[in-house]
Design an enzyme around this catalytic site. Structure first.
Site, mmCIF file in Angstrom:
data_model
loop_
_atom_site.group_PDB
_atom_site.id
_atom_site.type_symbol
_atom_site.label_atom_id
_atom_site.label_comp_id
_atom_site.label_asym_id
_atom_site.label_seq_id
_atom_site.Cartn_x
_atom_site.Cartn_y
_atom_site.Cartn_z
ATOM 1 N N CYS A 14 10.469 37.543 46.439
ATOM 2 C CA CYS A 14 10.517 37.397 44.981
ATOM 3 C C CYS A 14 11.173 38.666 44.433
ATOM 4 O O CYS A 14 11.743 39.445 45.188
ATOM 5 C CB CYS A 14 9.142 37.129 44.376
ATOM 6 N N ARG A 20 4.436 36.786 43.430
ATOM 7 C CA ARG A 20 4.668 35.531 44.146
ATOM 8 C C ARG A 20 4.824 35.683 45.650
ATOM 9 O O ARG A 20 4.184 34.956 46.418
ATOM 10 C CB ARG A 20 5.893 34.825 43.562
ATOM 11 N N ASP A 131 7.498 32.835 37.839
ATOM 12 C CA ASP A 131 6.945 34.186 37.812
ATOM 13 C C ASP A 131 5.786 34.244 36.814
ATOM 14 O O ASP A 131 5.980 34.017 35.624
ATOM 15 C CB ASP A 131 8.032 35.177 37.408
#
Length: 170
Positions: A14, A20, A131
């Protein structure tokens, strides 16, 4: 070492490696351990940006993961490196932007390894893992829902790859 006997290595990516990708790292590591494949599968995570080197995952990420039984406390953020593409069998990005950044860094001979994690989802139909950083608790729950689903599909894929490697050895 014979490549066919090497562990299958997965890298989750990420932006900053604090929400994440460490969630995916922790969830997949847990599923790999439960399946008894920890000696055959290696799990890692990284960020496309070097925003938080050496930092633990965001406290909200850790808290929400812990509520579902995942311990992320030992994970530390790092930036993705060009060498990661050679070391890993799959490089799984959380969204389109990080997929594009990973593809730009990836040597052409490893391009087939770079994919989106949500390609492995079985129940949810989402092109990306959004996100949650600037949102509330619901975003962290959504990340976990998507990641858990995708990691189930990913585990099936990895099992197939391991079986294929085993057949090559015989």
């Amino acid at each position: 070492m014979d490549v066919r006997a090497a562990p299958f290595c997965v890298l989750f990516v990420c932006m900053g490696n604090i929400c994440r990708s460490p969630t995916a790292h922790g969830v997949f590591r847990h599923k790999v351990a439960l399946s008894g494949l920890q000696s055959q599968v290696r799990v890692d995570s990284a960020g496309t940006h070097n925003y938080h080197p050496g930092r633990a995952p965001d406290h909200r990420t850790q808290r929400h993961a812990a509520l579902r039984g995942y311990d992320l406390s030992d994970l530390r953020a790092r930036q993705m490196l060009a060498g990661d593409f050679e070391r890993h069998d799959l490089v799984l990005a959380m969204d389109w932007d990080n997929l594009a950044l990973a593809q730009a860094l990836c040597p052409p001979e490893h391009a087939r390894k770079v994919r989106r994690l949500t390609e492995f989802c079985q129940q949810f139909d989402s092109p990306v893992v959004p996100d949650p950083y600037y949102g509330g608790a619901a975003g962290f729950h959504e990340v976990l829902d998507l990641v858990e689903d995708a990691c189930e599909g990913l585990l099936q894929h990895v099992r197939q790859q391991l079986q294929h490697r085993a057949q090559l050895r015989t």
